[in-house]
Design a protein around this motif. Structure first.
Motif, PDB file in Angstrom:
ATOM      1  N   ARG A   1       0.837  -1.199   0.000  1.00 55.06           N
ATOM      2  CA  ARG A   1       0.000   0.000   0.000  1.00 55.06           C
ATOM      3  C   ARG A   1       0.878   1.256   0.000  1.00 55.06           C
ATOM      4  O   ARG A   1       0.646   2.192  -0.766  1.00 55.06           O
ATOM      5  CB  ARG A   1      -0.914  -0.024   1.226  1.00 55.06           C
ATOM      6  CG  ARG A   1      -2.061   0.926   1.160  1.00 55.06           C
ATOM      7  CD  ARG A   1      -3.023   0.768   2.350  1.00 55.06           C
ATOM      8  NE  ARG A   1      -3.550  -0.587   2.443  1.00 55.06           N
ATOM      9  CZ  ARG A   1      -3.383  -1.387   3.515  1.00 55.06           C
ATOM     10  NH1 ARG A   1      -2.746  -0.988   4.574  1.00 55.06           N
ATOM     11  NH2 ARG A   1      -3.907  -2.598   3.515  1.00 55.06           N
ATOM     12  N   GLY A   2       1.898   1.261   0.834  1.00 57.52           N
ATOM     13  CA  GLY A   2       2.816   2.397   0.878  1.00 57.52           C
ATOM     14  C   GLY A   2       3.588   2.559  -0.420  1.00 57.52           C
ATOM     15  O   GLY A   2       3.760   3.670  -0.921  1.00 57.52           O
ATOM     16  N   ALA A   3       4.057   1.445  -0.979  1.00 52.41           N
ATOM     17  CA  ALA A   3       4.804   1.490  -2.238  1.00 52.41           C
ATOM     18  C   ALA A   3       3.930   2.033  -3.361  1.00 52.41           C
ATOM     19  O   ALA A   3       4.392   2.832  -4.190  1.00 52.41           O
ATOM     20  CB  ALA A   3       5.320   0.097  -2.593  1.00 52.41           C
ATOM     21  N   ASN A   4       2.686   1.634  -3.388  1.00 51.10           N
ATOM     22  CA  ASN A   4       1.761   2.117  -4.406  1.00 51.10           C
ATOM     23  C   ASN A   4       1.618   3.634  -4.309  1.00 51.10           C
ATOM     24  O   ASN A   4       1.655   4.340  -5.324  1.00 51.10           O
ATOM     25  CB  ASN A   4       0.405   1.420  -4.241  1.00 51.10           C
ATOM     26  CG  ASN A   4      -0.532   1.711  -5.378  1.00 51.10           C
ATOM     27  OD1 ASN A   4      -0.133   1.757  -6.541  1.00 51.10           O
ATOM     28  ND2 ASN A   4      -1.795   1.918  -5.052  1.00 51.10           N
ATOM     29  N   SER A   5       1.499   4.129  -3.107  1.00 48.98           N
ATOM     30  CA  SER A   5       1.398   5.577  -2.906  1.00 48.98           C
ATOM     31  C   SER A   5       2.683   6.280  -3.357  1.00 48.98           C
ATOM     32  O   SER A   5       2.631   7.316  -4.023  1.00 48.98           O
ATOM     33  CB  SER A   5       1.136   5.866  -1.424  1.00 48.98           C
ATOM     34  OG  SER A   5       1.097   7.235  -1.181  1.00 48.98           O
ATOM     35  N   TYR A   6       3.817   5.714  -3.016  1.00 49.22           N
ATOM     36  CA  TYR A   6       5.099   6.315  -3.396  1.00 49.22           C
ATOM     37  C   TYR A   6       5.247   6.334  -4.922  1.00 49.22           C
ATOM     38  O   TYR A   6       5.639   7.350  -5.508  1.00 49.22           O
ATOM     39  CB  TYR A   6       6.247   5.529  -2.756  1.00 49.22           C
ATOM     40  CG  TYR A   6       7.588   6.196  -2.904  1.00 49.22           C
ATOM     41  CD1 TYR A   6       7.982   7.188  -2.005  1.00 49.22           C
ATOM     42  CD2 TYR A   6       8.465   5.853  -3.926  1.00 49.22           C
ATOM     43  CE1 TYR A   6       9.223   7.812  -2.125  1.00 49.22           C
ATOM     44  CE2 TYR A   6       9.699   6.470  -4.058  1.00 49.22           C
ATOM     45  CZ  TYR A   6      10.068   7.445  -3.148  1.00 49.22           C
ATOM     46  OH  TYR A   6      11.283   8.062  -3.282  1.00 49.22           O
ATOM     47  N   LEU A   7       4.934   5.223  -5.556  1.00 48.98           N
ATOM     48  CA  LEU A   7       5.091   5.120  -7.016  1.00 48.98           C
ATOM     49  C   LEU A   7       4.170   6.091  -7.752  1.00 48.98           C
ATOM     50  O   LEU A   7       4.550   6.652  -8.776  1.00 48.98           O
ATOM     51  CB  LEU A   7       4.833   3.687  -7.481  1.00 48.98           C
ATOM     52  CG  LEU A   7       5.923   2.679  -7.120  1.00 48.98           C
ATOM     53  CD1 LEU A   7       5.414   1.258  -7.312  1.00 48.98           C
ATOM     54  CD2 LEU A   7       7.179   2.932  -7.947  1.00 48.98           C
ATOM     55  N   ARG A   8       2.959   6.294  -7.226  1.00 54.78           N
ATOM     56  CA  ARG A   8       2.013   7.217  -7.875  1.00 54.78           C
ATOM     57  C   ARG A   8       2.526   8.643  -7.883  1.00 54.78           C
ATOM     58  O   ARG A   8       2.116   9.441  -8.718  1.00 54.78           O
ATOM     59  CB  ARG A   8       0.654   7.165  -7.173  1.00 54.78           C
ATOM     60  CG  ARG A   8      -0.213   6.010  -7.612  1.00 54.78           C
ATOM     61  CD  ARG A   8      -1.656   6.222  -7.170  1.00 54.78           C
ATOM     62  NE  ARG A   8      -1.772   6.591  -5.775  1.00 54.78           N
ATOM     63  CZ  ARG A   8      -2.121   5.766  -4.791  1.00 54.78           C
ATOM     64  NH1 ARG A   8      -2.404   4.524  -5.058  1.00 54.78           N
ATOM     65  NH2 ARG A   8      -2.209   6.200  -3.553  1.00 54.78           N
ATOM     66  N   ASN A   9       3.406   8.981  -6.963  1.00 55.48           N
ATOM     67  CA  ASN A   9       3.912  10.347  -6.863  1.00 55.48           C
ATOM     68  C   ASN A   9       5.258  10.558  -7.544  1.00 55.48           C
ATOM     69  O   ASN A   9       5.895  11.595  -7.343  1.00 55.48           O
ATOM     70  CB  ASN A   9       4.004  10.750  -5.383  1.00 55.48           C
ATOM     71  CG  ASN A   9       2.635  10.912  -4.777  1.00 55.48           C
ATOM     72  OD1 ASN A   9       1.817  11.640  -5.299  1.00 55.48           O
ATOM     73  ND2 ASN A   9       2.388  10.197  -3.696  1.00 55.48           N
ATOM     74  N   GLN A  10       5.687   9.610  -8.346  1.00 57.04           N
ATOM     75  CA  GLN A  10       6.949   9.741  -9.069  1.00 57.04           C
ATOM     76  C   GLN A  10       6.692  10.295 -10.472  1.00 57.04           C
ATOM     77  O   GLN A  10       5.672   9.994 -11.087  1.00 57.04           O
ATOM     78  CB  GLN A  10       7.669   8.390  -9.165  1.00 57.04           C
ATOM     79  CG  GLN A  10       8.011   7.781  -7.816  1.00 57.04           C
ATOM     80  CD  GLN A  10       8.806   8.721  -6.949  1.00 57.04           C
ATOM     81  OE1 GLN A  10       9.859   9.204  -7.336  1.00 57.04           O
ATOM     82  NE2 GLN A  10       8.285   9.000  -5.757  1.00 57.04           N
ATOM     83  N   ASP A  11       7.640  11.073 -10.956  1.00 53.76           N
ATOM     84  CA  ASP A  11       7.517  11.655 -12.295  1.00 53.76           C
ATOM     85  C   ASP A  11       7.964  10.688 -13.386  1.00 53.76           C
ATOM     86  O   ASP A  11       7.845  11.002 -14.570  1.00 53.76           O
ATOM     87  CB  ASP A  11       8.353  12.934 -12.395  1.00 53.76           C
ATOM     88  CG  ASP A  11       7.809  14.042 -11.507  1.00 53.76           C
ATOM     89  OD1 ASP A  11       6.590  14.048 -11.236  1.00 53.76           O
ATOM     90  OD2 ASP A  11       8.597  14.897 -11.080  1.00 53.76           O
ATOM     91  N   PHE A  12       8.488   9.557 -13.002  1.00 52.01           N
ATOM     92  CA  PHE A  12       9.053   8.593 -13.939  1.00 52.01           C
ATOM     93  C   PHE A  12       8.467   7.235 -13.613  1.00 52.01           C
ATOM     94  O   PHE A  12       8.226   6.919 -12.450  1.00 52.01           O
ATOM     95  CB  PHE A  12      10.586   8.590 -13.767  1.00 52.01           C
ATOM     96  CG  PHE A  12      11.318   7.636 -14.642  1.00 52.01           C
ATOM     97  CD1 PHE A  12      11.539   7.939 -15.972  1.00 52.01           C
ATOM     98  CD2 PHE A  12      11.808   6.444 -14.145  1.00 52.01           C
ATOM     99  CE1 PHE A  12      12.232   7.062 -16.791  1.00 52.01           C
ATOM    100  CE2 PHE A  12      12.502   5.559 -14.950  1.00 52.01           C
ATOM    101  CZ  PHE A  12      12.708   5.878 -16.282  1.00 52.01           C
ATOM    102  N   ASP A  13       8.226   6.417 -14.643  1.00 51.61           N
ATOM    103  CA  ASP A  13       7.741   5.055 -14.403  1.00 51.61           C
ATOM    104  C   ASP A  13       8.922   4.155 -14.068  1.00 51.61           C
ATOM    105  O   ASP A  13       9.765   3.886 -14.930  1.00 51.61           O
ATOM    106  CB  ASP A  13       7.010   4.511 -15.638  1.00 51.61           C
ATOM    107  CG  ASP A  13       5.650   5.142 -15.833  1.00 51.61           C
ATOM    108  OD1 ASP A  13       5.078   5.617 -14.824  1.00 51.61           O
ATOM    109  OD2 ASP A  13       5.157   5.165 -16.965  1.00 51.61           O
ATOM    110  N   PHE A  14       8.981   3.720 -12.837  1.00 52.82           N
ATOM    111  CA  PHE A  14      10.055   2.855 -12.375  1.00 52.82           C
ATOM    112  C   PHE A  14       9.623   1.400 -12.403  1.00 52.82           C
ATOM    113  O   PHE A  14       8.455   1.073 -12.211  1.00 52.82           O
ATOM    114  CB  PHE A  14      10.429   3.190 -10.923  1.00 52.82           C
ATOM    115  CG  PHE A  14      11.190   4.461 -10.765  1.00 52.82           C
ATOM    116  CD1 PHE A  14      12.570   4.474 -10.899  1.00 52.82           C
ATOM    117  CD2 PHE A  14      10.541   5.652 -10.462  1.00 52.82           C
ATOM    118  CE1 PHE A  14      13.283   5.649 -10.743  1.00 52.82           C
ATOM    119  CE2 PHE A  14      11.250   6.835 -10.295  1.00 52.82           C
ATOM    120  CZ  PHE A  14      12.623   6.825 -10.437  1.00 52.82           C
TER     121      PHE A  14
END
Length: 129
Positions: A84-97
């Motif tokens: 759940r935390g990772a999903n939130s972090y990834l949604r706020n990135q400017d790049f698709d990791f």
């Protein structure tokens, strides 16, 4: 007595996170975040590291008793919280990791410890509607 044990466990947990940070840096990773919490939930991710175009969400499990396996503390509820935390972090990135979930199990104490680092320790659980 119980409060002292909790304090000691908390301190050992912080030391274990330092050990894992040093390990990751020695392997060429950049540590982006420590004890990261999204603003929208109670989830916490111990470490977020990066190597190339991959983000690594690391759960650190520490035990002072070398006979206990810290990785066994990874319950399904803990996995859900990390995801759940990772999903939130990834949604706020400017790049698709690319991303993965690792577990670092540290047993012992600051002077005498063993580190078992498990890459791709688990896959995010699938949700059905």
């Amino acid at each position: 007595m119980a409060d002292r044990k909790k304090t000691e466990a908390r301190e050992w947990g912080k030391q274990a996170e330092n050990i894992v940070c040093e390990y990751l840096i020695s392997k060429g990773y950049t540590v982006r975040e420590r004890n990261w919490r999204p603003s929208t939930s109670k989830s916490e991710i111990d470490l977020i590291a990066q190597k190339d175009d991959t983000l690594i969400f690391v759960e650190v499990k520490a035990r002072s008793d070398k006979e206990l396996d810290p990785a066994e503390a990874m319950t399904s509820e803990k996995i859900k919280n990390v995801v759940r935390g990772a999903n939130s972090y990834l949604r706020n990135q400017d790049f698709d990791f690319y991303y993965r979930f690792d577990v670092a199990a540290v047993s012992g104490n600051a002077e005498d410890y063993s580190l078992d680092y498990i890459e791709d320790a688990f896959l995010p659980p699938l949700r059905s509607r």
